[in-house]
Design an enzyme around this catalytic site. Structure first.
Site, mmCIF file in Angstrom:
data_model
loop_
_atom_site.group_PDB
_atom_site.id
_atom_site.type_symbol
_atom_site.label_atom_id
_atom_site.label_comp_id
_atom_site.label_asym_id
_atom_site.label_seq_id
_atom_site.Cartn_x
_atom_site.Cartn_y
_atom_site.Cartn_z
ATOM 1 N N HIS A 171 0.831 -1.209 0.000
ATOM 2 C CA HIS A 171 0.000 0.000 0.000
ATOM 3 C C HIS A 171 0.861 1.253 0.000
ATOM 4 O O HIS A 171 0.541 2.237 -0.670
ATOM 5 C CB HIS A 171 -0.936 0.002 1.216
ATOM 6 N N ASP A 220 -5.887 5.990 1.549
ATOM 7 C CA ASP A 220 -6.057 4.583 1.211
ATOM 8 C C ASP A 220 -7.522 4.226 1.456
ATOM 9 O O ASP A 220 -8.068 4.581 2.515
ATOM 10 C CB ASP A 220 -5.141 3.769 2.146
ATOM 11 N N THR A 226 -6.172 0.171 -4.031
ATOM 12 C CA THR A 226 -4.912 -0.480 -4.413
ATOM 13 C C THR A 226 -5.122 -1.857 -5.057
ATOM 14 O O THR A 226 -4.169 -2.613 -5.207
ATOM 15 C CB THR A 226 -4.000 -0.640 -3.171
ATOM 16 N N GLN A 270 12.462 -5.794 -5.692
ATOM 17 C CA GLN A 270 11.823 -6.664 -6.692
ATOM 18 C C GLN A 270 11.870 -6.098 -8.106
ATOM 19 O O GLN A 270 12.097 -6.822 -9.073
ATOM 20 C CB GLN A 270 10.377 -6.935 -6.280
ATOM 21 N N HIS A 282 2.701 -14.665 -6.097
ATOM 22 C CA HIS A 282 1.440 -14.900 -5.391
ATOM 23 C C HIS A 282 0.321 -14.044 -5.994
ATOM 24 O O HIS A 282 -0.813 -14.121 -5.557
ATOM 25 C CB HIS A 282 1.602 -14.557 -3.910
ATOM 26 N N TRP A 308 -1.507 -7.418 -6.116
ATOM 27 C CA TRP A 308 -1.803 -6.504 -7.225
ATOM 28 C C TRP A 308 -0.572 -5.707 -7.663
ATOM 29 O O TRP A 308 -0.373 -5.451 -8.849
ATOM 30 C CB TRP A 308 -2.976 -5.587 -6.891
ATOM 31 N N ASN A 309 0.287 -5.331 -6.713
ATOM 32 C CA ASN A 309 1.492 -4.592 -7.124
ATOM 33 C C ASN A 309 2.413 -5.486 -7.940
ATOM 34 O O ASN A 309 2.932 -5.064 -8.973
ATOM 35 C CB ASN A 309 2.246 -4.050 -5.902
ATOM 36 N N SER A 310 2.609 -6.715 -7.476
ATOM 37 C CA SER A 310 3.462 -7.635 -8.231
ATOM 38 C C SER A 310 2.876 -7.869 -9.621
ATOM 39 O O SER A 310 3.603 -7.975 -10.613
ATOM 40 C CB SER A 310 3.614 -8.966 -7.488
ATOM 41 N N GLU A 348 3.618 -4.942 -11.713
ATOM 42 C CA GLU A 348 5.057 -4.899 -12.006
ATOM 43 C C GLU A 348 5.417 -5.898 -13.109
ATOM 44 O O GLU A 348 6.180 -5.582 -14.020
ATOM 45 C CB GLU A 348 5.852 -5.180 -10.720
ATOM 46 N N GLN A 352 -5.958 -12.388 -4.800
ATOM 47 C CA GLN A 352 -4.920 -12.929 -5.679
ATOM 48 C C GLN A 352 -5.483 -13.934 -6.684
ATOM 49 O O GLN A 352 -4.956 -14.083 -7.790
ATOM 50 C CB GLN A 352 -3.822 -13.561 -4.827
HETATM 51 N N1 UDP Z 1 8.659 -6.507 -2.940
HETATM 52 C C1 UDP Z 1 9.967 -6.107 -2.851
HETATM 53 N N2 UDP Z 1 10.903 -7.050 -2.529
HETATM 54 C C2 UDP Z 1 10.616 -8.351 -2.313
HETATM 55 C C3 UDP Z 1 9.271 -8.749 -2.431
HETATM 56 C C4 UDP Z 1 8.307 -7.797 -2.754
HETATM 57 O O1 UDP Z 1 10.315 -4.950 -3.067
HETATM 58 O O2 UDP Z 1 11.541 -9.109 -2.006
HETATM 59 C C5 UDP Z 1 7.629 -5.475 -3.258
HETATM 60 C C6 UDP Z 1 7.019 -5.679 -4.609
HETATM 61 O O3 UDP Z 1 7.790 -5.028 -5.597
HETATM 62 C C7 UDP Z 1 5.620 -5.076 -4.438
HETATM 63 C C8 UDP Z 1 5.334 -5.226 -2.941
HETATM 64 O O4 UDP Z 1 6.576 -5.551 -2.327
HETATM 65 O O5 UDP Z 1 5.616 -3.719 -4.807
HETATM 66 C C9 UDP Z 1 4.361 -6.335 -2.632
HETATM 67 O O6 UDP Z 1 3.082 -5.939 -2.988
HETATM 68 P P1 UDP Z 1 2.024 -6.974 -3.589
HETATM 69 O O7 UDP Z 1 0.764 -6.227 -3.807
HETATM 70 O O8 UDP Z 1 2.576 -7.671 -4.766
HETATM 71 O O9 UDP Z 1 1.858 -8.087 -2.469
HETATM 72 P P2 UDP Z 1 1.593 -8.023 -0.878
HETATM 73 O O10 UDP Z 1 2.920 -7.951 -0.234
HETATM 74 O O11 UDP Z 1 0.727 -6.819 -0.611
HETATM 75 O O12 UDP Z 1 0.905 -9.327 -0.622
#
Ligand code: UDP
Length: 467
Positions: free
Chosen positions: A19, A109, A131, A334, A349, A352-354, A357, A374
């Site tokens: 977030h 948020d 988000t 990441q 997994h 949404w951010n992954s 990305e 997910q």
């Molecule tokens: N991330 C990172 N390093 C890691 C694993 C994840 O920087 O080793 C970052 C990734 O780039 C993303 C965020 O953590 O921006 C994870 O957000 P996501 O929505 O994918 O999953 P959540 O952690 O909320 O389940």
């Protein structure tokens, strides 16, 4: 000389990695367009945020020494955040009231609908920032307005969720909170509360883009008229218009950047599988074991992020035996990994951010959703955007090693590999286009900035007239 801004936006993220990243990125994007951007975040997370163009102000969630980990109870944490957060957010807004840059809008948020009331008490505008994907937001918005009832019953032979603009969702595609409302009642309540006062917000922002979910957005626009401003991924990976914007600027854990990059340097292009389950998911010991054995059996190079709290679930001796072929780290940057030419596949997994990305960087994917939204993201990755495959679960609900090896090979070099790579490149270009000058998200952000400009001019005129 005092800097000139066309408005002041105060952004309030939920203090989790998934977030903070998109809201901080939005702050940077606004700052690049002449807006003063301030992030209000918990005392515990303040020190993790470093973004030159953005001011950071501490607020309190009532657990200043450890945040959520201090209580581990979602409802206790959220209640405490609402009480303490309202009070301290109000103080931050008040602090700027007599400054040359009073706050014009609070972008909160969507997990914190109470922030709209705080903004209103100060005569400030409010914008909810979602988000999740538009599809997931649409599902919850339809529950909120009564078009979908809980619990959503999974149909044996048909789609359980059929909504305007959304492809039919079957059992494995549906956010888990709504098929099993008793599984995480506090999280479900939080997801539903997002819509409680959204109709009163001045703007709704969503971290997705028009080209990615066009029919969905049209289908839900009556109940959830969001402005799509994503993907909120650092600029240097997309349009490159924000100088030096190479990372989010927030990390709740220390990334082992150099170690990873040194290791990747010696690997051939597109030869490495990058595995990460984000910041929250906790795999079962059995699933960790199958993953470990699959990675070894695949004979592919791999870089696996296993958070410190998960490490004891790795099979004994695994890290040592993997040396040469694989690297296990507790956290990394990441984006830097996904952008590296050595990476050929992302096992994710589907947070949404992954997801944004992998689309923004065009990385072929093995989608392994674990909970919450997910599952829906995974459906889109495999079936709609066609940038990856989703392994089948065995009768114990596990992705076993044979299935995983099959999927890894399929994505890296199998029959579908070329098509997946082609689609990944296509989505990367579309993501870039959305945030580049004149793109759909860029236009939506500019409209917001224009509003801020106009209201600032309006305020100045009023002041002159009153004087
Ligand atoms: N991330 C990172 N390093 C890691 C694993 C994840 O920087 O080793 C970052 C990734 O780039 C993303 C965020 O953590 O921006 C994870 O957000 P996501 O929505 O994918 O999953 P959540 O952690 O909320 O389940």
């Amino acid at each position: 000389m005092e800097a000139q801004y066309c408005g002041h936006v105060l952004l309030l993220p939920y203090p989790a990695q998934g977030h903070i990243n998109p809201l901080l990125q939005f702050a940077k994007r606004l700052a690049s367009k002449g807006v003063k951007a301030t992030i209000a975040t918990t005392t515990y997370t303040v020190k993790s945020i470093h973004a030159a163009a953005v001011t950071v102000e501490p607020i309190s969630d009532g657990f200043d020494d450890g945040g959520f980990t201090q209580t581990q109870k979602v409802d206790v944490y959220l209640n405490s955040f609402e009480q303490n957060g309202s009070r301290t957010l109000s103080k931050v807004i008040a602090k700027y009231e007599d400054s040359p840059h009073p706050v014009d809008c609070v972008v909160y948020d969507s997990f914190f609908p109470w922030a709209l009331d705080v903004a209103r008490r100060h005569g400030v505008r409010g914008a909810a920032f979602f988000t999740n994907s538009a599809t997931v937001c649409a599902v919850f918005a339809h529950i909120h307005c009564g078009a979908l009832e809980l619990p959503v019953e999974i149909e044996e032979n048909g789609a359980a969720v059929v909504l305007p603009g959304i492809p039919p969702l079957y059992g494995p595609d549906i956010p888990s909170f709504i098929t099993a409302p008793d599984s995480y009642p506090a999280y479900l309540a939080m997801k539903m509360r997002q819509f409680s006062n959204v109709g009163n917000a001045d703007w709704i922002f969503a971290n997705t883009f028009q080209e990615l979910e066009p029919e969905v957005v049209a289908g839900v626009s009556k109940v959830w008229p969001a402005k799509l401003i994503g993907p909120m991924v650092p600029s240097s990976y997309l349009d490159g218009r924000i100088e030096g914007d190479k990372g989010y600027g927030a990390s709740l854990w220390k990334p082992l950047g150099e170690e990873c990059l040194n290791w990747l340097k010696s690997r051939p292009n597109q030869s490495v599988v990058y595995v990460s389950f984000g910041s929250m998911v906790s795999l079962s010991t059995k699933q960790m074991d199958e993953m470990a054995r699959a990675l070894i059996a695949s004979e592919l190079n791999f870089l696996w992020v296993v958070r410190e709290s998960e490490r004891s679930k790795l099979p004994q001796g695994f890290v040592e035996s993997a040396r040469g072929k694989g690297l296990v780290v507790s956290w990394c940057n990441q984006l830097e990994m996904l952008a590296h030419p050595a990476i050929g596949c992302f096992v994710t997994h589907c947070g949404w951010n992954s997801t944004l990305e992998l689309l923004s960087l065009g990385v072929p994917t093995v989608a392994m959703p674990q909970w919450s939204d997910q599952f829906t993201d995974a459906k889109f990755i495999e079936e709609i955007w066609k940038v990856g495959v989703r392994p089948k679960l065995d009768k114990y609900g596990i992705v076993n090693r044979e299935e995983l090896v099959f999927c890894l090979k399929e994505v890296m070099e199998g029959e579908m590999s070329e098509e997946i790579k082609r689609n990944a490149r296509k989505w990367r270009e579309l993501a870039k286009g959305a945030v580049s000058e004149g793109g759909s998200s860029d236009k939506a952000i500019n409209e917001f900035v224009e509003h801020l400009k106009c209201s600032k001019i309006g305020k100045q005129l009023k002041q002159i007239i009153n004087e």
